[in-house]
Motif scaffolding. Structure first.
Motif, PDB file in Angstrom:
ATOM      1  N   LYS A  18      71.483  28.896  45.963  1.00  0.00           N
ATOM      2  CA  LYS A  18      70.381  27.962  45.795  1.00  0.00           C
ATOM      3  C   LYS A  18      69.126  28.608  46.378  1.00  0.00           C
ATOM      4  CE  LYS A  18      67.397  24.623  46.856  1.00  0.00           C
ATOM      5  NZ  LYS A  18      66.493  24.350  48.001  1.00  0.00           N
ATOM      6  N   GLY A  20      65.460  28.132  47.481  1.00  0.00           N
ATOM      7  CA  GLY A  20      64.525  27.073  47.867  1.00  0.00           C
ATOM      8  C   GLY A  20      63.099  27.458  47.515  1.00  0.00           C
ATOM      9  N   GLY A  21      62.321  26.449  47.118  1.00  0.00           N
ATOM     10  CA  GLY A  21      60.920  26.701  46.800  1.00  0.00           C
ATOM     11  C   GLY A  21      60.157  27.261  47.984  1.00  0.00           C
ATOM     12  N   SER A  22      60.632  26.933  49.203  1.00  0.00           N
ATOM     13  CA  SER A  22      59.931  27.355  50.416  1.00  0.00           C
ATOM     14  C   SER A  22      59.777  28.867  50.496  1.00  0.00           C
ATOM     15  CB  SER A  22      60.686  26.856  51.638  1.00  0.00           C
ATOM     16  OG  SER A  22      61.969  27.441  51.656  1.00  0.00           O
ATOM     17  N   THR A 187      66.761  29.899  52.162  1.00  0.00           N
ATOM     18  CA  THR A 187      65.575  29.117  52.500  1.00  0.00           C
ATOM     19  C   THR A 187      64.639  29.924  53.396  1.00  0.00           C
ATOM     20  OG1 THR A 187      64.883  26.963  53.353  1.00  0.00           O
ATOM     21  CG2 THR A 187      66.793  27.952  54.428  1.00  0.00           C
ATOM     22  N   ASP A 188      63.624  29.255  53.955  1.00  0.00           N
ATOM     23  CA  ASP A 188      62.587  29.998  54.689  1.00  0.00           C
ATOM     24  C   ASP A 188      62.879  30.099  56.179  1.00  0.00           C
ATOM     25  OD1 ASP A 188      62.195  27.371  55.406  1.00  0.00           O
ATOM     26  OD2 ASP A 188      60.019  27.408  55.169  1.00  0.00           O
ATOM     27  N   THR A 189      64.095  29.771  56.575  1.00  0.00           N
ATOM     28  CA  THR A 189      64.436  29.842  57.997  1.00  0.00           C
ATOM     29  C   THR A 189      65.865  30.381  58.120  1.00  0.00           C
ATOM     30  OG1 THR A 189      64.895  28.446  59.930  1.00  0.00           O
ATOM     31  CG2 THR A 189      64.932  27.346  57.822  1.00  0.00           C
ATOM     32  N   GLY A 191      68.778  29.740  58.951  1.00  0.00           N
ATOM     33  CA  GLY A 191      69.765  28.727  59.284  1.00  0.00           C
ATOM     34  C   GLY A 191      69.212  27.539  60.044  1.00  0.00           C
ATOM     35  N   LYS A 193      68.211  25.539  63.244  1.00  0.00           N
ATOM     36  CA  LYS A 193      67.755  25.883  64.595  1.00  0.00           C
ATOM     37  C   LYS A 193      67.890  24.674  65.511  1.00  0.00           C
ATOM     38  CE  LYS A 193      64.928  29.733  63.515  1.00  0.00           C
ATOM     39  NZ  LYS A 193      63.685  30.453  63.673  1.00  0.00           N
ATOM     40  N   THR A 215      66.653  16.616  65.535  1.00  0.00           N
ATOM     41  CA  THR A 215      66.653  18.093  65.560  1.00  0.00           C
ATOM     42  C   THR A 215      66.587  18.638  64.131  1.00  0.00           C
ATOM     43  OG1 THR A 215      68.008  18.033  67.544  1.00  0.00           O
ATOM     44  CG2 THR A 215      68.002  20.110  66.323  1.00  0.00           C
ATOM     45  N   ILE A 216      67.260  17.928  63.224  1.00  0.00           N
ATOM     46  CA  ILE A 216      67.200  18.275  61.796  1.00  0.00           C
ATOM     47  C   ILE A 216      66.367  17.202  61.105  1.00  0.00           C
ATOM     48  CG2 ILE A 216      68.574  18.345  59.674  1.00  0.00           C
ATOM     49  CD1 ILE A 216      70.784  19.699  61.227  1.00  0.00           C
ATOM     50  N   TYR A 217      65.348  17.627  60.369  1.00  0.00           N
ATOM     51  CA  TYR A 217      64.433  16.670  59.740  1.00  0.00           C
ATOM     52  C   TYR A 217      63.994  17.234  58.381  1.00  0.00           C
ATOM     53  CZ  TYR A 217      61.262  20.121  61.611  1.00  0.00           C
ATOM     54  OH  TYR A 217      60.663  21.322  61.896  1.00  0.00           O
ATOM     55  N   GLY A 219      63.142  18.620  54.817  1.00  0.00           N
ATOM     56  CA  GLY A 219      63.919  19.270  53.762  1.00  0.00           C
ATOM     57  C   GLY A 219      65.258  19.826  54.226  1.00  0.00           C
ATOM     58  N   MET A 220      65.463  19.939  55.558  1.00  0.00           N
ATOM     59  CA  MET A 220      66.771  20.418  56.044  1.00  0.00           C
ATOM     60  C   MET A 220      67.833  19.323  55.909  1.00  0.00           C
ATOM     61  SD  MET A 220      68.389  23.046  57.154  1.00  0.00           S
ATOM     62  CE  MET A 220      67.162  24.284  57.526  1.00  0.00           C
ATOM     63  N   LYS A 223      69.714  19.470  52.626  1.00  0.00           N
ATOM     64  CA  LYS A 223      70.455  20.752  52.624  1.00  0.00           C
ATOM     65  C   LYS A 223      71.777  20.603  53.397  1.00  0.00           C
ATOM     66  CE  LYS A 223      67.261  23.878  52.999  1.00  0.00           C
ATOM     67  NZ  LYS A 223      66.958  23.817  51.549  1.00  0.00           N
TER      68      LYS A 223
END
Ligand SMILES: Nc1ncnc2c1ncn2[C@@H]1O[C@H](COP(=O)(O)OP(=O)(O)O)[C@@H](O)[C@H]1O
Ligand SMILES: CC(=O)N[C@@H](CCC(=O)OP(=O)(O)O)C(=O)O
Length: 257
Positions: A18, A20-22, A187-189, A191, A193, A215-217, A219-220, A223
């Motif tokens: 997948k 991601g657009g990011s 994606t842009d990170t 994993g 964090k 902690t997760i918000y 678009g994550m 996912k």
């Protein structure tokens, strides 16, 4: 030259990637060469893509505001055709071209054609023209005889209405339908964090706690929910990674040492 052949003696491992657009717009030729190498090693690759930033630009130009709730874009009626044309008409051919530059034959698909993603309204009052996936018809994917399918995350209702589907969810359901061996969310990170550090390995229960405490918000959220859905569907390996394929592996449960 097409590197993948469907006539291999044994079934290749199937990997859904997948994109991601990011990070799409900063993917380098090296990334696509990496896909070429996977295929050369006998993997079957299926790409599902998003395109959030490109959609943002199209909607901004049209002066259409689309709030995001739990990582899902509220999609009013006057936005759905822009979402559709941006993903299918712009982002998808760009990816197909990048893959073909790496000497791999690729074919653009979307969830509308061939009933690939059958969907219904998730909650029209709240989200507008956003779909929940009812069924996947993977037959088009199997018809390509070695070309890499590149799939846009648009769904179709029984009445022929296009619906906007989160690309992570589309990747999850497609991976489950074709019994993929692995799903990579690129994606842009690197994993997930937690306190600024990448978590190397985790499991859905721990992830739920991170959603609850913030902690997760954004678009994550879709996912990690898609990752949990894959594990339930018995896909053995799910990873959230950056373009260097560094990141978090999510397992059904992590053994206590
Ligand atoms: N705990 C977390 N760890 C890493 N990223 C997170 C976390 N929580 C939220 N995010 C956000 O999720 C983003 C990735 O989701 P998104 O922008 O939707 O990517 P994509 O377009 O690849 O689907 C990251 O850039 C980051 O801003
Ligand atoms: C319903 C919903 O949120 N749809 C997404 C579809 C694209 C997407 O998911 O793109 P990323 O992979 O870049 O996040 C949207 O409109 O942005």
């Amino acid at each position: 030259m097409t590197m993948y052949r469907s006539t291999q003696a044994t079934e290749p491992d199937t990997i859904v990637i997948k994109l991601g657009g990011s990070l799409l717009e900063r993917l380098t030729p090296e990334f696509f060469k990496g896909i070429h190498q996977m295929i050369h090693k006998g993997k079957r690759i299926i790409i599902v893509h998003g395109g959030g930033p490109a959609i943002n630009r199209s909607l901004r130009q049209a002066q259409i505001e689309t709030p995001v709730i739990n990582g899902l874009r509220v999609t009013p009626e006057n936005a759905i055709s822009l979402v559709q044309t941006t993903l299918i008409g712009s982002v998808n051919p760009w990816i197909v071209h990048q893959i073909e530059q790496a000497d791999i034959q690729a074919v653009g698909l979307n969830g509308f054609d061939g009933g690939l993603i059958k969907a219904s309204f998730l909650d029209k009052e709240v989200y507008g023209f956003v779909g929940k996936i009812d069924d996947i018809n993977p037959s088009l994917i199997y018809m390509l005889d070695g070309a890499v399918p590149v799939i846009s995350c648009i769904g179709r209702t029984a009445d022929g209405q296009a619906l906007n589907i989160n690309a992570d969810t589309a990747a999850e359901k497609i991976a489950a339908a074709i019994h993929a061996d692995e799903l990579l969310f690129v994606t842009d990170t690197p994993g997930i964090k937690v306190n600024g550090e990448t978590v190397l390995m985790t499991h859905p229960d721990e992830i739920n706690g991170w959603i609850e405490d913030g902690t997760i918000y954004g678009g994550m959220i879709p996912k990690v929910q898609a990752a949990a859905g894959c594990l339930k569907a018995d896909i053995p390996a799910v990873r959230i990674v950056n373009e260097m394929l560094e990141g978090t592996t999510i397992l059904k449960e992590v053994a206590v040492q």
